[in-house]
Scaffold this motif. Structure first.
Motif, PDB file in Angstrom:
ATOM      1  N   GLU A   1      40.676  82.157  78.987  1.00  8.19           N
ATOM      2  CA  GLU A   1      40.314  82.814  78.065  1.00  8.19           C
ATOM      3  C   GLU A   1      39.383  81.972  76.943  1.00  8.19           C
ATOM      4  O   GLU A   1      38.336  82.491  76.526  1.00  8.19           O
ATOM      5  N   LEU A   2      39.912  80.880  76.684  1.00  4.97           N
ATOM      6  CA  LEU A   2      38.907  79.979  75.762  1.00  4.97           C
ATOM      7  C   LEU A   2      37.545  79.485  76.462  1.00  4.97           C
ATOM      8  O   LEU A   2      36.855  79.563  75.531  1.00  4.97           O
ATOM      9  N   GLU A   3      37.567  79.433  77.697  1.00  8.11           N
ATOM     10  CA  GLU A   3      36.598  78.988  78.264  1.00  8.11           C
ATOM     11  C   GLU A   3      35.250  80.284  77.884  1.00  8.11           C
ATOM     12  O   GLU A   3      34.153  79.939  77.834  1.00  8.11           O
ATOM     13  N   ASP A   4      35.758  81.601  78.163  1.00 11.41           N
ATOM     14  CA  ASP A   4      34.973  82.656  77.758  1.00 11.41           C
ATOM     15  C   ASP A   4      34.466  82.770  76.685  1.00 11.41           C
ATOM     16  O   ASP A   4      33.206  83.082  76.288  1.00 11.41           O
ATOM     17  N   ARG A   5      35.507  82.619  75.753  1.00 10.15           N
ATOM     18  CA  ARG A   5      35.214  82.892  74.378  1.00 10.15           C
ATOM     19  C   ARG A   5      34.041  81.705  73.669  1.00 10.15           C
ATOM     20  O   ARG A   5      33.510  82.237  72.793  1.00 10.15           O
ATOM     21  N   TYR A   6      34.494  80.492  74.172  1.00 10.26           N
ATOM     22  CA  TYR A   6      33.555  79.278  73.473  1.00 10.26           C
ATOM     23  C   TYR A   6      32.580  78.892  74.266  1.00 10.26           C
ATOM     24  O   TYR A   6      31.495  78.129  73.889  1.00 10.26           O
ATOM     25  N   GLY A   7      32.238  79.509  75.488  1.00  7.16           N
ATOM     26  CA  GLY A   7      31.236  79.286  76.403  1.00  7.16           C
ATOM     27  C   GLY A   7      31.290  77.914  77.117  1.00  7.16           C
ATOM     28  O   GLY A   7      30.276  77.007  76.918  1.00  7.16           O
ATOM     29  N   VAL A   8      32.412  77.437  77.166  1.00 12.96           N
ATOM     30  CA  VAL A   8      32.557  75.989  77.448  1.00 12.96           C
ATOM     31  C   VAL A   8      33.300  75.705  78.928  1.00 12.96           C
ATOM     32  O   VAL A   8      34.189  76.914  79.211  1.00 12.96           O
ATOM     33  N   LYS A   9      33.491  74.684  79.564  1.00 15.44           N
ATOM     34  CA  LYS A   9      34.198  74.344  80.602  1.00 15.44           C
ATOM     35  C   LYS A   9      35.368  73.405  80.367  1.00 15.44           C
ATOM     36  O   LYS A   9      35.168  72.278  79.760  1.00 15.44           O
ATOM     37  N   ILE A  10      36.505  73.873  80.363  1.00 15.65           N
ATOM     38  CA  ILE A  10      37.525  72.866  80.189  1.00 15.65           C
ATOM     39  C   ILE A  10      38.435  72.175  81.308  1.00 15.65           C
ATOM     40  O   ILE A  10      38.608  72.779  82.259  1.00 15.65           O
ATOM     41  N   ASP A  11      38.524  70.857  81.258  1.00  9.38           N
ATOM     42  CA  ASP A  11      39.060  70.078  82.320  1.00  9.38           C
ATOM     43  C   ASP A  11      40.372  70.497  82.567  1.00  9.38           C
ATOM     44  O   ASP A  11      41.269  70.343  81.345  1.00  9.38           O
ATOM     45  N   PRO A  12      40.883  71.062  83.680  1.00  5.20           N
ATOM     46  CA  PRO A  12      42.351  71.582  83.730  1.00  5.20           C
ATOM     47  C   PRO A  12      43.254  70.343  83.623  1.00  5.20           C
ATOM     48  O   PRO A  12      44.387  70.483  82.840  1.00  5.20           O
ATOM     49  N   GLN A  13      43.046  69.205  83.904  1.00  5.69           N
ATOM     50  CA  GLN A  13      43.890  68.089  83.909  1.00  5.69           C
ATOM     51  C   GLN A  13      44.077  67.597  82.489  1.00  5.69           C
ATOM     52  O   GLN A  13      45.302  67.382  82.287  1.00  5.69           O
ATOM     53  N   MET A  14      42.901  67.783  81.609  1.00  2.00           N
ATOM     54  CA  MET A  14      43.172  67.524  80.033  1.00  2.00           C
ATOM     55  C   MET A  14      44.008  68.747  79.519  1.00  2.00           C
ATOM     56  O   MET A  14      44.693  68.250  78.740  1.00  2.00           O
ATOM     57  N   ALA A  15      43.729  69.917  79.989  1.00  2.00           N
ATOM     58  CA  ALA A  15      44.400  71.092  79.235  1.00  2.00           C
ATOM     59  C   ALA A  15      45.799  70.862  79.690  1.00  2.00           C
ATOM     60  O   ALA A  15      46.688  71.192  78.853  1.00  2.00           O
ATOM     61  N   LEU A  16      46.331  70.217  80.803  1.00  2.00           N
ATOM     62  CA  LEU A  16      47.886  70.255  81.121  1.00  2.00           C
ATOM     63  C   LEU A  16      48.326  68.995  80.436  1.00  2.00           C
ATOM     64  O   LEU A  16      49.566  68.999  80.081  1.00  2.00           O
ATOM     65  N   THR A  17      47.560  68.307  79.736  1.00  2.00           N
ATOM     66  CA  THR A  17      48.293  67.118  79.158  1.00  2.00           C
ATOM     67  C   THR A  17      48.365  67.575  77.573  1.00  2.00           C
ATOM     68  O   THR A  17      48.960  66.733  76.711  1.00  2.00           O
TER      69      THR A  17
END
Length: 73
Positions: A44-60
């Motif tokens: 949802e955040l990727e869609d709204r901000y137009g960014v790519k979030i590293d899943p490993q970083m998100a899990l931390t």
């Protein structure tokens, strides 16, 4: 500070959450925020901000503030 786009993403992902979102909040304080919800929020955040979030970083991320900071990077 948590911007309205982030708040809207949380509310869209976790519709049972009706409280105030703070940087110190953890997933345990938001109804429905489990590991699956975490991934849904990330998309949802990727869609709204137009960014790519590293899943490993998100899990931390240990709280909302760390997630906000990750999105801003």
């Amino acid at each position: 500070m948590i911007d309205q786009t982030f708040i809207d993403a949380v509310r869209a992902t976790f519709p049972l959450f009706d409280g105030e979102l703070t940087r110190d909040m953890t997933a345990a304080e938001v109804p429905g925020w489990d590991s699956f919800g975490h991934v849904q929020l990330m998309f949802e955040l990727e869609d709204r901000y137009g960014v790519k979030i590293d899943p490993q970083m998100a899990l931390t991320c240990r709280n909302v503030g760390e997630f906000v900071d990750l999105v801003r990077k």
